[in-house]
Design a protein around this motif. Structure first.
Motif, PDB file in Angstrom:
ATOM      1  N   PHE A 424       7.545 -13.609  -7.292  1.00 36.75           N
ATOM      2  CA  PHE A 424       8.996 -13.477  -7.354  1.00 36.75           C
ATOM      3  C   PHE A 424       9.313 -12.294  -8.263  1.00 36.75           C
ATOM      4  CE2 PHE A 424       8.354 -17.733  -5.920  1.00 36.75           C
ATOM      5  CZ  PHE A 424       9.454 -18.036  -5.130  1.00 36.75           C
ATOM      6  N   GLU A 425       9.456 -11.139  -7.639  1.00 40.95           N
ATOM      7  CA  GLU A 425       9.687  -9.919  -8.405  1.00 40.95           C
ATOM      8  C   GLU A 425      11.142  -9.502  -8.269  1.00 40.95           C
ATOM      9  OE1 GLU A 425       7.762  -5.476  -9.120  1.00 40.95           O
ATOM     10  OE2 GLU A 425       6.766  -6.918  -7.822  1.00 40.95           O
ATOM     11  N   VAL A 426      11.706  -8.973  -9.349  1.00 40.61           N
ATOM     12  CA  VAL A 426      13.091  -8.556  -9.387  1.00 40.61           C
ATOM     13  C   VAL A 426      13.183  -7.077  -9.043  1.00 40.61           C
ATOM     14  CG1 VAL A 426      15.116  -8.262 -10.868  1.00 40.61           C
ATOM     15  CG2 VAL A 426      13.667 -10.292 -11.101  1.00 40.61           C
ATOM     16  N   GLY A 427      14.147  -6.735  -8.180  1.00 42.50           N
ATOM     17  CA  GLY A 427      14.332  -5.331  -7.811  1.00 42.50           C
ATOM     18  C   GLY A 427      13.205  -4.830  -6.935  1.00 42.50           C
ATOM     19  N   ALA A 428      12.964  -3.526  -7.003  1.00 38.00           N
ATOM     20  CA  ALA A 428      11.922  -2.914  -6.176  1.00 38.00           C
ATOM     21  C   ALA A 428      10.548  -3.458  -6.563  1.00 38.00           C
ATOM     22  CB  ALA A 428      11.941  -1.402  -6.338  1.00 38.00           C
ATOM     23  N   ILE A 429       9.713  -3.679  -5.553  1.00 40.14           N
ATOM     24  CA  ILE A 429       8.363  -4.199  -5.804  1.00 40.14           C
ATOM     25  C   ILE A 429       7.462  -3.031  -6.188  1.00 40.14           C
ATOM     26  CG2 ILE A 429       6.386  -5.372  -4.763  1.00 40.14           C
ATOM     27  CD1 ILE A 429       8.357  -6.887  -3.013  1.00 40.14           C
ATOM     28  N   GLU A 430       7.106  -2.980  -7.467  1.00 44.55           N
ATOM     29  CA  GLU A 430       6.336  -1.857  -7.998  1.00 44.55           C
ATOM     30  C   GLU A 430       4.853  -1.992  -7.628  1.00 44.55           C
ATOM     31  OE1 GLU A 430       7.748   0.568  -9.557  1.00 44.55           O
ATOM     32  OE2 GLU A 430       9.727  -0.242 -10.019  1.00 44.55           O
ATOM     33  N   PRO A 431       4.188  -0.851  -7.400  1.00 43.15           N
ATOM     34  CA  PRO A 431       2.750  -0.899  -7.134  1.00 43.15           C
ATOM     35  C   PRO A 431       1.991  -1.555  -8.280  1.00 43.15           C
ATOM     36  CG  PRO A 431       3.644   1.246  -6.564  1.00 43.15           C
ATOM     37  CD  PRO A 431       4.725   0.509  -7.282  1.00 43.15           C
ATOM     38  N   THR A 432       1.310  -2.665  -7.974  1.00 42.15           N
ATOM     39  CA  THR A 432       0.637  -3.471  -8.998  1.00 42.15           C
ATOM     40  C   THR A 432      -0.709  -3.960  -8.462  1.00 42.15           C
ATOM     41  OG1 THR A 432       2.816  -4.261  -9.692  1.00 42.15           O
ATOM     42  CG2 THR A 432       0.913  -5.451 -10.545  1.00 42.15           C
ATOM     43  N   LEU A 433      -1.725  -3.928  -9.293  1.00 42.00           N
ATOM     44  CA  LEU A 433      -3.043  -4.438  -8.915  1.00 42.00           C
ATOM     45  C   LEU A 433      -3.082  -5.942  -9.168  1.00 42.00           C
ATOM     46  CD1 LEU A 433      -6.041  -3.937  -8.109  1.00 42.00           C
ATOM     47  CD2 LEU A 433      -6.508  -3.656 -10.552  1.00 42.00           C
ATOM     48  N   LEU A 434      -3.568  -6.707  -8.175  1.00 39.34           N
ATOM     49  CA  LEU A 434      -3.699  -8.156  -8.307  1.00 39.34           C
ATOM     50  C   LEU A 434      -5.171  -8.545  -8.313  1.00 39.34           C
ATOM     51  CD1 LEU A 434      -2.654 -11.106  -8.230  1.00 39.34           C
ATOM     52  CD2 LEU A 434      -2.674 -10.911  -5.733  1.00 39.34           C
ATOM     53  N   GLU A 435      -5.544  -9.397  -9.283  1.00 35.67           N
ATOM     54  CA  GLU A 435      -6.891  -9.962  -9.358  1.00 35.67           C
ATOM     55  C   GLU A 435      -6.774 -11.472  -9.560  1.00 35.67           C
ATOM     56  OE1 GLU A 435      -9.561  -6.959 -11.824  1.00 35.67           O
ATOM     57  OE2 GLU A 435      -7.508  -7.065 -12.613  1.00 35.67           O
ATOM     58  N   ILE A 436      -7.786 -12.223  -9.052  1.00 34.59           N
ATOM     59  CA  ILE A 436      -7.800 -13.675  -9.241  1.00 34.59           C
ATOM     60  C   ILE A 436      -9.164 -14.093  -9.784  1.00 34.59           C
ATOM     61  CG2 ILE A 436      -6.102 -14.084  -7.429  1.00 34.59           C
ATOM     62  CD1 ILE A 436      -8.331 -14.844  -5.537  1.00 34.59           C
ATOM     63  N   SER A 437      -9.184 -15.246 -10.466  1.00 37.41           N
ATOM     64  CA  SER A 437     -10.426 -15.690 -11.110  1.00 37.41           C
ATOM     65  C   SER A 437     -10.494 -17.207 -11.162  1.00 37.41           C
ATOM     66  CB  SER A 437     -10.516 -15.108 -12.528  1.00 37.41           C
ATOM     67  OG  SER A 437     -11.622 -15.634 -13.225  1.00 37.41           O
ATOM     68  N   LYS A 438     -11.711 -17.733 -11.124  1.00 42.00           N
ATOM     69  CA  LYS A 438     -11.926 -19.171 -11.293  1.00 42.00           C
ATOM     70  C   LYS A 438     -11.966 -19.564 -12.766  1.00 42.00           C
ATOM     71  CE  LYS A 438     -14.658 -19.631  -7.041  1.00 42.00           C
ATOM     72  NZ  LYS A 438     -15.937 -20.094  -6.465  1.00 42.00           N
ATOM     73  N   ASP A 439     -12.569 -18.691 -13.586  1.00 41.10           N
ATOM     74  CA  ASP A 439     -12.821 -19.048 -14.980  1.00 41.10           C
ATOM     75  C   ASP A 439     -12.157 -18.128 -15.999  1.00 41.10           C
ATOM     76  OD1 ASP A 439     -14.260 -16.736 -14.610  1.00 41.10           O
ATOM     77  OD2 ASP A 439     -16.232 -17.676 -14.859  1.00 41.10           O
ATOM     78  N   GLY A 447      -6.397  -6.326  -4.563  1.00 43.35           N
ATOM     79  CA  GLY A 447      -5.833  -5.050  -4.133  1.00 43.35           C
ATOM     80  C   GLY A 447      -4.427  -4.832  -4.645  1.00 43.35           C
ATOM     81  N   LYS A 448      -3.746  -3.883  -4.022  1.00 39.42           N
ATOM     82  CA  LYS A 448      -2.453  -3.410  -4.518  1.00 39.42           C
ATOM     83  C   LYS A 448      -1.296  -4.130  -3.842  1.00 39.42           C
ATOM     84  CE  LYS A 448      -1.322   0.868  -3.536  1.00 39.42           C
ATOM     85  NZ  LYS A 448      -1.239   2.346  -3.597  1.00 39.42           N
ATOM     86  N   ILE A 449      -0.341  -4.577  -4.662  1.00 36.08           N
ATOM     87  CA  ILE A 449       0.932  -5.102  -4.160  1.00 36.08           C
ATOM     88  C   ILE A 449       1.933  -3.965  -4.259  1.00 36.08           C
ATOM     89  CG2 ILE A 449       2.721  -6.852  -4.463  1.00 36.08           C
ATOM     90  CD1 ILE A 449       0.741  -8.443  -6.123  1.00 36.08           C
ATOM     91  N   GLU A 450       2.646  -3.690  -3.178  1.00 45.66           N
ATOM     92  CA  GLU A 450       3.631  -2.617  -3.237  1.00 45.66           C
ATOM     93  C   GLU A 450       4.604  -2.754  -2.076  1.00 45.66           C
ATOM     94  OE1 GLU A 450       2.025   1.267  -2.616  1.00 45.66           O
ATOM     95  OE2 GLU A 450       0.656   0.608  -1.057  1.00 45.66           O
ATOM     96  N   GLY A 451       5.617  -1.873  -2.086  1.00 50.70           N
ATOM     97  CA  GLY A 451       6.588  -1.849  -0.998  1.00 50.70           C
ATOM     98  C   GLY A 451       7.350  -3.141  -0.899  1.00 50.70           C
TER      99      GLY A 451
END
Length: 611
Positions: A424-439, A447-451
């Motif tokens: 849930f991002e406010v305004g324009a969705i800025e280019p952002t790197l997403l990572e996930i982890s178990k521990d 990868g990149k979230i954008e647009g």
């Protein structure tokens, strides 16, 4: 551009000087500047001008008088407005060549037009042109011109401009427009304290009503009936209540009522769909003393509220249907946890686990350069940013190269069909790197979230059945007016219910039989699980690294079985598929380097998936 056949024989300067005050008032009309600044721009042909913000209408101004009748003495001329018309004495026969040039009319067609004009002049002389006979003539003339358009598709001047010859006198319209303008500008200057109660964020019911055409008519009617001046900018609550035909008490309620409802969740919309307004208004509507106009207004308000709510719920239903269509094995919990949220980008986001879907804890935040509202805790739990209020403390701005890490405590991120994570991002969705982890130590790069992408599918990056407890966002240093992503909330779209119990609460050291307090704790968890009607329950036992690997493995399996036994008794065998696992010391939450960490690792986790 308008083709005009206009009146001539204007009054001489001397005649104008002798013009009565009432005649001067009658010619009041608004001539706004092109830049939109229309203050002090009323042409009354007099020295005094109407002050914007103060409505002062003379009695003579309200009188209806017959306008000077135009004469057939002008040649056609292309004009941008009526103010600079030239006036000439020309025989109608001499107009035919001009009609031929401008409109392509032959002599017979011109004669027909002249015949309509002659009949119009006759009706005007008899004061009948603005009545039914004039309407019939106007319809005939318009029909004639429309027929000409069929045979003459292209002319130097649009044939429609000929219709301006037969339009009604616009003196009354100018008078009304001038009055309407003064009213509108005056209403705009009424202090907000008279229109909106403290704490009301949206435009109030009163403010919305003052913008409506019908309210202008109410004031016009009041002015014309009472033949008196009104200073609108100095109106108080009592006078405004009188104009709206409600009591002062009711007026205060209207100031506290938003003109429009804006549900943010399906639950809110369901309440609005019941058609109930505030408790204070509902109580007033039940009283014998309630004003008729207040009842009428609130009936309309309820109807509008219900329409908005039902439209919102229809969009929610589409989002829910889409999820279950993509995930047919997911058990629906219509009366349980599920919720639909509206994002700042107007996405309807269906979350089967509702408020349990959101990130619960901030693990770390490295504030980036230029971060404007850097409170990471504002991005936890359900979204609460409202773009109408623009309270930036309700979100977290990463800033340039900022890094924010969350943990899901009572749920986990899993792969479902379709998107798995929603930001849930406010305004324009800025280019952002997403990572996930178990521990929280080993990270998977998504990868990149954008647009326009606020929802992410993790399937291409993980193994089937994997669960994740952590997400990390890193700003990718791109230019923006406000640097870095503005995060209001992060949610798992599918997700699974994750419950954890400390082994110290459940068991004595080295034992697998549940203590009385442990039985109570497990039964309390069963109550939470009942919100999910069906699915799979996995009970997983974990230990620290004290003792041998084999003994810890055995102990963890027996502890998982003890907890599963109580859960089965509370939930039943039919609704759920059951899994019992013992992992020993193999999946620590934190390194077993301190007594505190070892205690965190001694636990029983319960994972509930609705499929």
């Amino acid at each position: 551009m308008t083709f005009v056949l206009a009146s001539c024989n204007s009054k001489s300067s001397k005649e104008k000087e002798n013009q009565s005050d009432s005649e001067v008032s009658e010619t009041l009309e608004y001539n706004g500047d092109s830049n939109g600044d229309s203050r002090n721009s009323y042409d009354t042909n007099a020295e005094d001008q109407t002050e914007v913000g103060t409505l002062f209408i003379e009695e003579d101004f309200l009188a209806q008088k017959k306008a000077d009748e135009p004469e057939w003495d002008d040649i056609p001329k292309v004009e941008e407005d009526d103010k600079n018309q030239s006036k000439f004495d020309v025989d109608p026969e001499k107009l035919k060549p001009l009609f031929k040039t401008f409109f392509g009319l032959d002599s017979e067609e011109s004669n027909q037009l002249f015949a309509f004009k002659a009949e119009m002049d006759k009706l005007k002389g008899e004061n009948k042109f603005d009545g039914p006979e004039g309407d019939r003539l106007r319809q005939q003339a318009y029909a004639f011109i429309d027929e000409l358009k069929k045979t003459k598709p292209k002319t130097a001047v649009p044939l429609n401009d000929l219709k301006s010859i037969f339009r009604k006198s616009n003196l009354e319209k100018k008078r009304k427009d001038s009055l309407r303008y003064v009213i509108r500008e005056s209403l705009r200057q009424i202090p907000q304290e008279f229109l909106r109660a403290d704490g009301v964020v949206d435009v109030s019911y009163i403010e919305a009503e003052l913008r409506k055409e019908e309210f202008y008519l109410i004031i016009e009617k009041f002015i014309e009936e009472n033949k008196q001046q009104m200073v609108l900018k100095n109106l108080d609550d009592a006078q405004l209540a009188e104009l709206m035909e409600v009591t002062e008490e009711e007026y205060q309620m209207l100031k506290e009522t938003p003109a429009q409802t804006h549900p943010k969740t399906a639950s809110e919309a369901e309440e609005l769909a019941k058609g109930n307004l505030s408790e204070e208004i509902e109580q007033q509507l039940k009283k014998a003393s309630v004003s008729e106009k207040f009842t009428e207004r609130m009936k309309a308000q309820k109807k509008k509220q219900v329409v908005v709510a039902k439209k919102f719920l229809a969009n929610c239903k589409r989002a829910e249907t889409k999820f279950y269509k993509e995930n047919p094995n997911w058990y629906s919990n219509k009366d349980g946890l599920s919720e639909v949220y509206l994002s700042d980008h107007d996405d309807y986001v269906f979350l089967p686990l509702g408020k349990l879907s959101f990130a619960d804890q901030v693990i770390s935040f490295d504030r980036g350069d230029g971060a404007s509202s850097a409170n990471p805790n504002a991005a936890l739990n359900e979204p609460d940013y409202d773009r109408r209020v623009q309270d930036y403390s309700k979100m977290c701005n990463l800033g340039t190269k900022g890094v924010l890490t969350f943990q899901f405590v009572d749920n986990v991120l899993i792969d479902v069909n379709g998107p798995d994570l929603f930001v849930f991002e406010v305004g324009a969705i800025e280019p952002t790197l997403l990572e996930i982890s178990k521990d929280g130590q080993n990270w998977v790069n998504i990868g990149k979230i954008e647009g326009g992408t606020a929802q992410i599918d993790i399937a291409p990056f993980i193994n089937p059945g994997d669960t994740f407890n952590y997400v990390r966002f890193t700003d990718l240093d791109t230019y923006s007016a406000v640097p870095g992503a503005d995060i209001d909330a992060v949610a798992t779209i599918g997700g699974a219910l994750r419950l954890s119990l400390d082994s110290a609460v459940l068991f004595d050291t080295g034992k697998f039989e549940l203590k009385p307090a442990g039985v109570t704790a497990v039964k309390a968890l069963a109550t939470q699980i009942k919100s999910i009607p069906k699915g799979t329950i996995s009970v997983d036992g974990h230990t620290d690294n004290v003792g041998s690997i084999q003994s810890n493995m055995t102990l963890s399996k027996k502890r998982a079985a003890s907890v599963a036994k109580i859960l089965r008794q509370e939930l039943g065998e039919v609704a759920f598929k059951w899994k019992e696992n013992g992992y020993g010391e193999g999946k620590p939450l934190v390194p077993n380097t301190t007594d505190e960490n070892k205690q965190k690792n001694r636990r029983v986790e319960i994972l509930v998936t609705p499929f």
